[in-house]
Design a protein around this motif. Sequence first.
Motif, mmCIF file in Angstrom:
data_model
loop_
_atom_site.group_PDB
_atom_site.id
_atom_site.type_symbol
_atom_site.label_atom_id
_atom_site.label_comp_id
_atom_site.label_asym_id
_atom_site.label_seq_id
_atom_site.Cartn_x
_atom_site.Cartn_y
_atom_site.Cartn_z
ATOM 1 N N SER A 49 0.827 -1.207 0.000
ATOM 2 C CA SER A 49 0.000 0.000 0.000
ATOM 3 C C SER A 49 0.862 1.258 0.000
ATOM 4 O O SER A 49 0.537 2.244 -0.675
ATOM 5 N N SER A 50 1.959 1.244 0.748
ATOM 6 C CA SER A 50 2.857 2.401 0.787
ATOM 7 C C SER A 50 3.495 2.637 -0.574
ATOM 8 O O SER A 50 3.600 3.778 -1.043
ATOM 9 N N LEU A 51 3.927 1.572 -1.228
ATOM 10 C CA LEU A 51 4.513 1.700 -2.560
ATOM 11 C C LEU A 51 3.517 2.294 -3.534
ATOM 12 O O LEU A 51 3.850 3.188 -4.323
ATOM 13 N N SER B 290 3.714 10.625 -8.268
ATOM 14 C CA SER B 290 4.667 11.004 -9.312
ATOM 15 C C SER B 290 4.028 11.874 -10.392
ATOM 16 O O SER B 290 4.637 12.837 -10.860
ATOM 17 N N ALA B 291 2.804 11.572 -10.788
ATOM 18 C CA ALA B 291 2.163 12.329 -11.866
ATOM 19 C C ALA B 291 1.901 13.790 -11.483
ATOM 20 O O ALA B 291 2.213 14.702 -12.252
ATOM 21 N N TRP C 27 7.334 -4.687 -11.533
ATOM 22 C CA TRP C 27 8.718 -4.300 -11.819
ATOM 23 C C TRP C 27 8.805 -3.402 -13.044
ATOM 24 O O TRP C 27 9.617 -2.468 -13.075
ATOM 25 N N ILE C 28 8.000 -3.674 -14.055
ATOM 26 C CA ILE C 28 8.060 -2.870 -15.282
ATOM 27 C C ILE C 28 7.760 -1.409 -14.983
ATOM 28 O O ILE C 28 8.474 -0.497 -15.404
ATOM 29 N N GLY C 29 6.688 -1.185 -14.245
ATOM 30 C CA GLY C 29 6.316 0.193 -13.942
ATOM 31 C C GLY C 29 7.160 0.825 -12.862
ATOM 32 O O GLY C 29 7.616 1.968 -12.988
ATOM 33 N N GLY C 30 7.388 0.074 -11.761
ATOM 34 C CA GLY C 30 8.074 0.652 -10.619
ATOM 35 C C GLY C 30 9.560 0.868 -10.809
ATOM 36 O O GLY C 30 10.121 1.837 -10.277
ATOM 37 N N VAL D 232 2.316 3.875 -13.574
ATOM 38 C CA VAL D 232 1.530 3.838 -12.342
ATOM 39 C C VAL D 232 0.519 2.701 -12.402
ATOM 40 O O VAL D 232 0.280 2.005 -11.404
ATOM 41 N N ASP D 233 -0.094 2.489 -13.563
ATOM 42 C CA ASP D 233 -1.023 1.376 -13.726
ATOM 43 C C ASP D 233 -0.353 0.040 -13.468
ATOM 44 O O ASP D 233 -0.931 -0.854 -12.841
ATOM 45 N N PHE D 234 0.879 -0.105 -13.947
ATOM 46 C CA PHE D 234 1.586 -1.364 -13.791
ATOM 47 C C PHE D 234 2.044 -1.591 -12.353
ATOM 48 O O PHE D 234 2.537 -2.680 -12.032
ATOM 49 N N VAL D 235 1.899 -0.578 -11.506
ATOM 50 C CA VAL D 235 2.152 -0.738 -10.074
ATOM 51 C C VAL D 235 0.833 -0.858 -9.322
ATOM 52 O O VAL D 235 0.638 -1.746 -8.491
ATOM 53 N N PHE D 236 -0.084 0.041 -9.632
ATOM 54 C CA PHE D 236 -1.342 0.150 -8.897
ATOM 55 C C PHE D 236 -2.217 -1.086 -9.063
ATOM 56 O O PHE D 236 -2.758 -1.623 -8.093
#
Length: 394
Positions: free
Chosen positions: A255-257, A264-265, A321-324, A362-366
């Motif tokens: 959740s913190s990540l 960022s946006a 990993w791709i997004g973050g 962000v989508d690839f993390v969220f």
Amino acid sequence: MVSEDSPLLTSTAHETIYDRFAPDQKRWIVSIVSFAGLLPMFVSSTFVPSIPQIAKNLGSTHAIVSLTVSLSILATVVGSLVWAAYSSFFSIPNYSPVDGRRSMYLWGMPFLCIGSCGVAMSTSLRSLLFWRFVQTFGCSGGIPLGAGVIGDIDKLEERGTAIGIFFGATLFGFAVAPLLGGAAAQYWSWRNLHYSIAVWGLLELFLVYFSFPETSHPGTLSIDKLKRRRWIHITWVNPLSSLWLLWSPNLFAASSLCRWRLLSAPGMVSRMRPSSGLDSSQTDWDIGAPVAGRLSDIVVKRWRKKRNGVWFPEDRLRATWIGGLVTIPLSIGASGLITTYVGGPVGLWLNLLCLYTNGMGVDFVFNPIGSYNVDVAHSRSAEATAASASVSMI
């Protein structure tokens, strides 16, 4: 004793419960919860562009009317925790189709409809603040309840895709709501806009009542464990109990990540010229969410196959990993360099491209994190989603 390190789903018996609904029925359920999840995004994002007209109409100032924005965030936090907590407990015993998730939609939509009409009829700042809280409280369960419903009906390998579609549909509100809210305030009426939201809520209420089945797994509601209960059994459930789920180090870290990546946006937008008025990160959230969800499912299938059917929840997080690690850091760095060294329209458009890429990252993390929360706290998936979202909003 089962812990977070224990392998899960080593047998297929557990998966048979997800065959209760046909594929077409699952798609219809996802459509309904996406329609409901779009409401809180739309309610929050259409209000800000109409603040100047509301302040003028009520004889107040922009700064004072803007207090409703902070109040609506508080209402969203409180409401999401309340609806999520009760969706894991509440039911009407002798009328089982209104148990669990479904009952919370049926209770929440009247609050939205009444609150929207109250906002539209407000003649003072005090009444506006009160009815705005009621309005936002009523629709705030759309996101956590929707995630819980999808966790109820979709198998592990299908869950990421379904949640991606759900998040993509709900985040569509961020892209179109400011435009519609500003256009309504300018060319129509901010009061009529909120009357329209009340009609939307009424339509959603009818959809849920007539065509939305209860999705909670049999025997999982807390009220089922009570030995004695009345026909309508209403028990106090502490909504803050959902926050205790974040004591899990894994859930808290995930959740913190997610919270830090979402920051960022706005930081990139603040470096662009204020007069541009553009934010392409909102549009690519609608596109990237389904893609990220599908990718997370592929990762889960691949690693589960490598272990001969044994599944670990953290497998899904590999999709972040791709997004973050790549997309978000590179887009932020490129945006800073472009803003510093490239000016004019070329620099603006390159910044928009970076912003678009950042939104995809962000989508690839969220999205995988949202699916992971449902995987880990499956029996309390709505509560885990509400807790994670509440901490992010605070």
